[in-house]
Design a protein around this motif. Sequence first.
Motif, short mmCIF file in Angstrom:
data_model
loop_
_atom_site.label_atom_id
_atom_site.label_comp_id
_atom_site.label_asym_id
_atom_site.label_seq_id
_atom_site.Cartn_x
_atom_site.Cartn_y
_atom_site.Cartn_z
N ASN A 115 -1.55 -1.66 -8.83
CA ASN A 115 -1.82 -1.92 -7.41
C ASN A 115 -2.79 -3.08 -7.25
O ASN A 115 -3.67 -3.06 -6.40
CB ASN A 115 -2.36 -0.66 -6.73
CG ASN A 115 -1.36 0.48 -6.76
OD1 ASN A 115 -0.16 0.26 -6.68
ND2 ASN A 115 -1.84 1.70 -6.89
N LYS A 136 0.24 5.90 -5.97
CA LYS A 136 -0.26 5.02 -4.91
C LYS A 136 -1.77 5.19 -4.75
O LYS A 136 -2.35 6.18 -5.15
CB LYS A 136 0.45 5.34 -3.60
CG LYS A 136 1.94 5.03 -3.61
CD LYS A 136 2.57 5.29 -2.27
CE LYS A 136 2.61 6.76 -1.94
NZ LYS A 136 3.35 7.03 -0.69
N GLY A 137 -2.41 4.20 -4.13
CA GLY A 137 -3.85 4.27 -3.92
C GLY A 137 -4.60 3.71 -5.11
O GLY A 137 -4.11 2.88 -5.85
N ARG A 188 0.82 -1.22 0.00
CA ARG A 188 0.00 0.00 0.00
C ARG A 188 0.85 1.27 0.00
O ARG A 188 0.36 2.33 -0.36
CB ARG A 188 -0.93 0.00 1.21
CG ARG A 188 -1.97 -1.12 1.17
CD ARG A 188 -2.92 -1.02 2.34
NE ARG A 188 -3.93 -2.07 2.31
CZ ARG A 188 -5.06 -1.98 1.65
NH1 ARG A 188 -5.32 -0.89 0.95
NH2 ARG A 188 -5.93 -2.98 1.64
N ASP A 189 2.13 1.16 0.44
CA ASP A 189 2.97 2.35 0.48
C ASP A 189 3.77 2.54 -0.80
O ASP A 189 4.65 3.39 -0.85
CB ASP A 189 3.91 2.28 1.68
CG ASP A 189 4.82 1.07 1.61
OD1 ASP A 189 4.48 0.10 0.90
OD2 ASP A 189 5.88 1.09 2.27
#
Length: 279
Positions: A253, A273-274, A193-194
């Motif tokens: 992701n 990210k995300g 997630r990072d």
Amino acid sequence: MSIGNSPEDERPFADVSEEARPSIGRALQQARIAAGLTVDDISTATRVRIAIVHAIEADDFAPCGGDVYARGHIRTLAKAVHLDPEPLIARYDAERGGRPAPTPAAPLFEAERIRPERRGPNWTAAMVAAIVVVIGFVGFTMVKGGDDGGKAQVAEGATPTTGTSASPSARATKKPADPKPDPTDSAIAAAPRDKVTVQVSAPDGRSWISAKDHNGRLLFDGLLEQGDTKTFQDNSKIDLVLGDAGAIRLHVNGKEIQDDFRPGAVERLTYTKGDPEVG
């Protein structure tokens, strides 16, 4: 009056080999005609747009969008007409002052720092000791049950073997089985997630791709053959350029990107990210 050659006759002969050699676009055009192929045939085979093929054969590389894309198109077209691409690319670089020194590629994943080895508990020995204790307890229980006249000893927490139903309290202690995770959820959970993780695959064709990290360092620049997969990861951002976006499948992701890319279209994308977002 002197007898001999005039000054004009003593001048060195001009080197006509360079002038006689066809240009890059002319060489590609001659090889295509010799192979009996049309521009439409080359565009279909390489997924390079017809307008770009015409421009390259006319030695106009501006529609390619830059030197990186021009080299990729020259290499792809040369292979399609069975021509060695390396001399053409070398000539392209020489005519433009030489190719810039390549930037060292960043590693696919950040290497962990080497830490001094820490000696932890010997879990193997502990597990062996626990197994020995369990076996000894079971054997002791069986022997004790035989000495008491054959009365069955029911271990605490075990289900009785008699015909009577289990007590409500015993049924209440049973825990329901954990539901199996959905494969899609597992794939999403596998992506940190990072970080931003981008997977590029070419299941139905091939395409030239380029990938850079958030510092602009080049992670990959080349042709992705059919069936190949490349994965890139960065702390904050991945920049992509797809030479033929219609042949590419993207997962960002852990999620598949459902954009309707057209065959032969050049796409410039940025992912962070995300939740995946097209830049």
